[in-house]
Scaffold this motif. Structure first.
Motif, PDB file in Angstrom:
ATOM      1  N   ASP A  28       0.830  -1.204   0.000  1.00  0.00           N
ATOM      2  CA  ASP A  28       0.000   0.000   0.000  1.00  0.00           C
ATOM      3  C   ASP A  28       0.863   1.253   0.000  1.00  0.00           C
ATOM      4  O   ASP A  28       0.588   2.209  -0.728  1.00  0.00           O
ATOM      5  CB  ASP A  28      -0.916   0.020   1.237  1.00  0.00           C
ATOM      6  CG  ASP A  28      -2.051  -0.980   1.148  1.00  0.00           C
ATOM      7  OD1 ASP A  28      -2.337  -1.462   0.032  1.00  0.00           O
ATOM      8  OD2 ASP A  28      -2.658  -1.278   2.200  1.00  0.00           O
ATOM      9  N   TRP A  35       1.448   6.627  -6.773  1.00  0.00           N
ATOM     10  CA  TRP A  35       0.227   7.257  -7.286  1.00  0.00           C
ATOM     11  C   TRP A  35       0.378   8.772  -7.326  1.00  0.00           C
ATOM     12  O   TRP A  35       0.059   9.406  -8.332  1.00  0.00           O
ATOM     13  CB  TRP A  35      -0.975   6.873  -6.421  1.00  0.00           C
ATOM     14  CG  TRP A  35      -2.286   7.233  -7.049  1.00  0.00           C
ATOM     15  CD1 TRP A  35      -3.095   6.421  -7.790  1.00  0.00           C
ATOM     16  CD2 TRP A  35      -2.935   8.522  -7.033  1.00  0.00           C
ATOM     17  NE1 TRP A  35      -4.194   7.104  -8.233  1.00  0.00           N
ATOM     18  CE2 TRP A  35      -4.123   8.403  -7.788  1.00  0.00           C
ATOM     19  CE3 TRP A  35      -2.613   9.740  -6.468  1.00  0.00           C
ATOM     20  CZ2 TRP A  35      -4.993   9.470  -7.980  1.00  0.00           C
ATOM     21  CZ3 TRP A  35      -3.483  10.825  -6.659  1.00  0.00           C
ATOM     22  CH2 TRP A  35      -4.659  10.685  -7.401  1.00  0.00           C
ATOM     23  N   LYS A 118      -4.438   8.133  -2.791  1.00  0.00           N
ATOM     24  CA  LYS A 118      -4.550   6.831  -3.453  1.00  0.00           C
ATOM     25  C   LYS A 118      -5.735   6.042  -2.875  1.00  0.00           C
ATOM     26  O   LYS A 118      -6.551   5.481  -3.613  1.00  0.00           O
ATOM     27  CB  LYS A 118      -3.258   6.041  -3.274  1.00  0.00           C
ATOM     28  CG  LYS A 118      -3.323   4.561  -3.669  1.00  0.00           C
ATOM     29  CD  LYS A 118      -3.528   4.376  -5.154  1.00  0.00           C
ATOM     30  CE  LYS A 118      -3.305   2.943  -5.606  1.00  0.00           C
ATOM     31  NZ  LYS A 118      -4.208   1.951  -5.020  1.00  0.00           N
ATOM     32  N   ASP A 122      -9.291   4.881  -4.666  1.00  0.00           N
ATOM     33  CA  ASP A 122      -9.776   3.488  -4.665  1.00  0.00           C
ATOM     34  C   ASP A 122     -11.210   3.417  -4.166  1.00  0.00           C
ATOM     35  O   ASP A 122     -12.026   2.645  -4.677  1.00  0.00           O
ATOM     36  CB  ASP A 122      -8.875   2.621  -3.787  1.00  0.00           C
ATOM     37  CG  ASP A 122      -7.501   2.396  -4.387  1.00  0.00           C
ATOM     38  OD1 ASP A 122      -7.338   2.622  -5.603  1.00  0.00           O
ATOM     39  OD2 ASP A 122      -6.589   2.014  -3.638  1.00  0.00           O
ATOM     40  N   CYS A 123     -11.525   4.231  -3.158  1.00  0.00           N
ATOM     41  CA  CYS A 123     -12.878   4.256  -2.602  1.00  0.00           C
ATOM     42  C   CYS A 123     -13.881   4.714  -3.664  1.00  0.00           C
ATOM     43  O   CYS A 123     -14.939   4.107  -3.838  1.00  0.00           O
ATOM     44  CB  CYS A 123     -12.903   5.192  -1.396  1.00  0.00           C
ATOM     45  SG  CYS A 123     -14.420   5.145  -0.434  1.00  0.00           S
ATOM     46  N   ARG A 125     -13.573   4.549  -6.886  1.00  0.00           N
ATOM     47  CA  ARG A 125     -13.666   3.548  -7.945  1.00  0.00           C
ATOM     48  C   ARG A 125     -14.492   2.339  -7.526  1.00  0.00           C
ATOM     49  O   ARG A 125     -14.979   1.594  -8.375  1.00  0.00           O
ATOM     50  CB  ARG A 125     -12.252   3.120  -8.375  1.00  0.00           C
ATOM     51  CG  ARG A 125     -11.499   4.223  -9.108  1.00  0.00           C
ATOM     52  CD  ARG A 125     -10.101   3.799  -9.512  1.00  0.00           C
ATOM     53  NE  ARG A 125      -9.409   4.870 -10.219  1.00  0.00           N
ATOM     54  CZ  ARG A 125      -8.170   4.776 -10.721  1.00  0.00           C
ATOM     55  NH1 ARG A 125      -7.504   3.648 -10.573  1.00  0.00           N
ATOM     56  NH2 ARG A 125      -7.618   5.806 -11.345  1.00  0.00           N
ATOM     57  N   ARG A 126     -14.673   2.153  -6.210  1.00  0.00           N
ATOM     58  CA  ARG A 126     -15.525   1.068  -5.725  1.00  0.00           C
ATOM     59  C   ARG A 126     -16.986   1.495  -5.644  1.00  0.00           C
ATOM     60  O   ARG A 126     -17.831   0.722  -5.184  1.00  0.00           O
ATOM     61  CB  ARG A 126     -15.048   0.603  -4.343  1.00  0.00           C
ATOM     62  CG  ARG A 126     -13.672  -0.038  -4.331  1.00  0.00           C
ATOM     63  CD  ARG A 126     -13.458  -0.897  -3.076  1.00  0.00           C
ATOM     64  NE  ARG A 126     -13.587  -0.147  -1.849  1.00  0.00           N
ATOM     65  CZ  ARG A 126     -12.554   0.392  -1.181  1.00  0.00           C
ATOM     66  NH1 ARG A 126     -11.328   0.269  -1.671  1.00  0.00           N
ATOM     67  NH2 ARG A 126     -12.751   1.039  -0.043  1.00  0.00           N
TER      68      ARG A 126
END
Length: 249
Positions: A28, A35, A118, A122-123, A125-126
């Motif tokens: 991570d 990123w 980053k 990701d959140c 994109r979910r």
């Protein structure tokens, strides 16, 4: 010097693993630095400021939940870097937003909060909209905001120098708002006292990534050497472990 994204990621993984980051955390952390850098947000400059301190996180307590209810939480990161603690806080905001529609998480005593972008991305994109706000500095206070709408690929980001005075109760704080029902986005207002304001749109971040893919990443020689020097620790540890296990059944 020029390095590829793969070279940089591999070196960063070794660096964070040798610094005591757990399995998964060092992946991570490497991705957070990469990123920012590949989207034009100076991930390597942020890392350079953090690098002298990353090994200290090993001896600090893990993040603790100070308060929690169905739609909110207050978390104390105990002086840790966002590189190894912020992803779990954003995951908690995501889970609460799925359950209740909206959630607010406040994280205290967390350094290097730029690296949160980053995990925020990701959140989004979910399928959960998320925004974050934080301040940094003592004599000169800068404020930052980032946000991404549900299902989008890139966030927006803004920063500004302010005339604000540091609130001692808000030391190294980050506020995260997540929603499964409302599309959140964030940009700093052109309020009185804000100057040197910068806004980067999702389109600009996407363009920056395309440029880095085509041209590679420029890294200071001294920083590259520092990353690899720290990362060499994991090679030594693995070699010693291999020798100890040689011939065992």
């Amino acid at each position: 010097m020029q390095v590829s994204m793969n070279e940089l990621k591999a070196a960063l993984r070794r660096c964070f693993e040798a610094s005591g980051y757990f399995v998964g955390n060092y992946e991570d952390a490497a991705n957070m630095v990469l990123w920012l850098e590949k989207h034009g947000l100076n991930g390597l400059a942020e890392l350079k400021r953090a690098l002298p301190y990353i090994g200290l996180d090993f001896d600090k307590p893990l993040s603790t939940v100070v308060y929690e209810d169905s739609t909110s939480a207050i978390i104390d990161s105990n002086g840790r870097s966002a590189l190894n603690c912020i992803a779990s806080s954003i995951d908690l905001a995501h889970a609460k937003a799925l359950e209740s529609g909206i959630a607010t998480i406040t994280v205290h005593n967390c350094h290097n909060r730029m690296f949160a972008l980053k995990a925020l991305t990701d959140c989004g994109r979910r399928g959960i909209s998320v925004t974050a706000y934080w301040q940094n500095g003592s004599k000169t206070v800068k404020e930052y905001a980032a946000g991404i709408k549900a299902g989008e690929r890139y966030p927006s980001f803004s920063e500004a120098t302010t005339s604000l005075v540091t609130n001692p109760d808000e030391t190294q704080a980050l506020t995260i708002v997540c929603s499964s029902r409302v599309d959140l986005s964030a940009s700093l207002q052109s309020s009185k006292g804000n100057r040197n304001a910068l806004y980067m749109s999702p389109e600009q971040l996407a363009d920056n990534k395309e440029y880095i893919i085509d041209h590679g990443i420029e890294i200071d020689d001294a920083l590259w050497n520092d990353i690899n020097r720290l990362g060499a620790g994991i090679l030594v540890e693995n070699s010693e472990r291999s020798r100890q296990g040689a011939g065992s059944v």
